[in-house]
Design an enzyme around this catalytic site. Structure first.
Site, PDB file in Angstrom:
ATOM      1  N   ASP A 143       0.865  -1.167   0.000  1.00  0.00           N
ATOM      2  CA  ASP A 143       0.000   0.000   0.000  1.00  0.00           C
ATOM      3  C   ASP A 143       0.919   1.240   0.000  1.00  0.00           C
ATOM      4  O   ASP A 143       2.126   1.128   0.258  1.00  0.00           O
ATOM      5  CB  ASP A 143      -0.860  -0.045   1.266  1.00  0.00           C
ATOM      6  CG  ASP A 143      -1.580   1.244   1.526  1.00  0.00           C
ATOM      7  OD1 ASP A 143      -2.263   1.738   0.614  1.00  0.00           O
ATOM      8  OD2 ASP A 143      -1.451   1.769   2.651  1.00  0.00           O
ATOM      9  N   ASP A 190      -0.239   5.123   0.971  1.00  0.00           N
ATOM     10  CA  ASP A 190      -0.491   6.114   2.024  1.00  0.00           C
ATOM     11  C   ASP A 190      -0.580   5.439   3.387  1.00  0.00           C
ATOM     12  O   ASP A 190      -1.431   4.580   3.605  1.00  0.00           O
ATOM     13  CB  ASP A 190      -1.774   6.891   1.720  1.00  0.00           C
ATOM     14  CG  ASP A 190      -1.635   7.673   0.430  1.00  0.00           C
ATOM     15  OD1 ASP A 190      -0.717   8.506   0.375  1.00  0.00           O
ATOM     16  OD2 ASP A 190      -2.408   7.436  -0.512  1.00  0.00           O
TER      17      ASP A 190
HETATM   18  C1  XBP Z   1      -5.194   6.298   0.756  1.00  0.00           C
HETATM   19  C2  XBP Z   1      -6.366   7.050   0.346  1.00  0.00           C
HETATM   20  C3  XBP Z   1      -6.259   8.119  -0.631  1.00  0.00           C
HETATM   21  C4  XBP Z   1      -5.500   9.365  -0.213  1.00  0.00           C
HETATM   22  C5  XBP Z   1      -5.839  10.484  -1.155  1.00  0.00           C
HETATM   23  O1  XBP Z   1      -5.102   5.145  -0.012  1.00  0.00           O
HETATM   24  O2  XBP Z   1      -7.455   6.748   0.783  1.00  0.00           O
HETATM   25  O3  XBP Z   1      -7.568   8.519  -0.878  1.00  0.00           O
HETATM   26  O4  XBP Z   1      -5.899   9.772   1.085  1.00  0.00           O
HETATM   27  O5  XBP Z   1      -5.597  10.166  -2.455  1.00  0.00           O
HETATM   28  P1  XBP Z   1      -3.992   3.983   0.213  1.00  0.00           P
HETATM   29  P2  XBP Z   1      -6.396  10.866  -3.661  1.00  0.00           P
HETATM   30  O6  XBP Z   1      -3.709   3.888   1.678  1.00  0.00           O
HETATM   31  O7  XBP Z   1      -4.679   2.777  -0.354  1.00  0.00           O
HETATM   32  O8  XBP Z   1      -2.788   4.349  -0.596  1.00  0.00           O
HETATM   33  O9  XBP Z   1      -6.823  12.227  -3.195  1.00  0.00           O
HETATM   34  O10 XBP Z   1      -5.420  10.905  -4.801  1.00  0.00           O
HETATM   35  O11 XBP Z   1      -7.610   9.992  -3.944  1.00  0.00           O
HETATM   36 MG    MG Z   2      -3.002   3.096   3.472  1.00  0.00          MG
END
Ligand code: XBP
Ligand code: MG
Length: 254
Positions: free
Chosen positions: A9, A11
């Site tokens: 993953d 973020d």
């Molecule tokens: C994290 C998310 C994303 C980011 C924002 O996803 O939920 O929505 O917060 O990204 P992950 P965008 O942990 O799966 O990487 O604004 O580009 O949607």
């Molecule tokens: Mg995440």
């Protein structure tokens, strides 16, 4: 059957991006558009339950009818501005990789274990983060990068993990996912992937049942990870390839 790939993953897992980067970029876009709200740290934590920036903003507005209600086109435009701010911010090198991430990426490469990405975030955000932390040839390290709107349903649906598995031509039982949130865990487990959790301030205390182990992070020699859930609970360790292979083998018949 050997362990063939690690699927990360982004973020919260590769880097702690939400509070000081995504949230701040949203607020910059809101202010520029003259909108009468911003997301403080606790409020953003509440809406992190909704994955995807556009979807998160829609959910917030639906629960705050006192604010101007935006069309899908307005939300998309606002989100483009937010992505611009996020990419600019990350390009300054503001966000480091979390402890142990670089070490494990390098170790996987040395062990001929493929690495891939399965994320909800916009592809431009992933590329900016990888370039700023791993250098110009960062993208070449990854066998597949599955990101954003490439699948119709975002996490906790399993679509993005299924997409990455299909593109790699691997079965779930040959891979291991690394996640930070309950939405990510549900997504990975929905695709039948054994899943390791490295929690963040925003995801601590979520229901991680079904995870292989829950850890504070992946660990560095000077800052070992602490095991939160699992047979080694309470101990401190470094997550390396031999340990991942050992944990992963618990999930697969010999
Ligand atoms: C994290 C998310 C994303 C980011 C924002 O996803 O939920 O929505 O917060 O990204 P992950 P965008 O942990 O799966 O990487 O604004 O580009 O949607
Ligand atoms: Mg995440």
């Amino acid at each position: 059957m050997p362990l063939r790939a690690l699927i990360f993953d982004v973020d919260g897992t590769l880097a702690d991006t939400e509070r000081d980067a995504h949230r701040v970029a949203f607020n910059q876009a809101f202010a520029e558009a003259g909108l009468p709200f911003l997301w403080d740290v606790p409020t953003y934590g509440v809406y992190l339950r909704v994955t995807g920036g556009k979807e998160r903003l829609r959910a917030f507005l639906e629960e705050h009818r006192e604010y101007p209600q935006l069309s899908d086109e307005e939300i998309a435009a606002l989100h483009r501005a937010k992505t611009h701010h996020y990419v600019e911010m990350v390009a300054t090198g503001l966000l480091p990789l979390r402890p142990g991430v670089r070490r494990l990426l390098d170790a996987a490469r040395d062990a001929d274990i493929r690495i891939a990405i399965a994320t909800t975030t916009t592809p431009a955000n992933v590329e900016a983060l990888l370039h700023s932390t791993l250098g110009a040839d960062a993208l070449a390290r990854f066998a597949v990068i599955g990101a954003g709107d490439v699948v119709p349903r975002k996490k906790p649906a399993s679509d993005i993990y299924q997409y990455v598995l299909d593109r790699m031509g691997l079965a779930a039982g040959e891979c291991l996912a690394i996640e930070d949130s309950v939405n990510g865990l549900r997504s990975a487990r929905g695709a039948a992937l054994p899943t390791l959790i490295t929690e963040t301030d925003y995801t601590r205390g979520q229901d991680f049942s079904g995870a292989l182990r829950v850890l504070t992070h992946l660990g560095e020699p000077e800052d070992p990870a602490r095991v939160i859930t699992g047979p080694e609970a309470g101990s401190r360790l470094l997550v390396d390839i031999p340990l991942l292979r050992q944990w992963w083998a618990e999930t697969t018949p010999p």
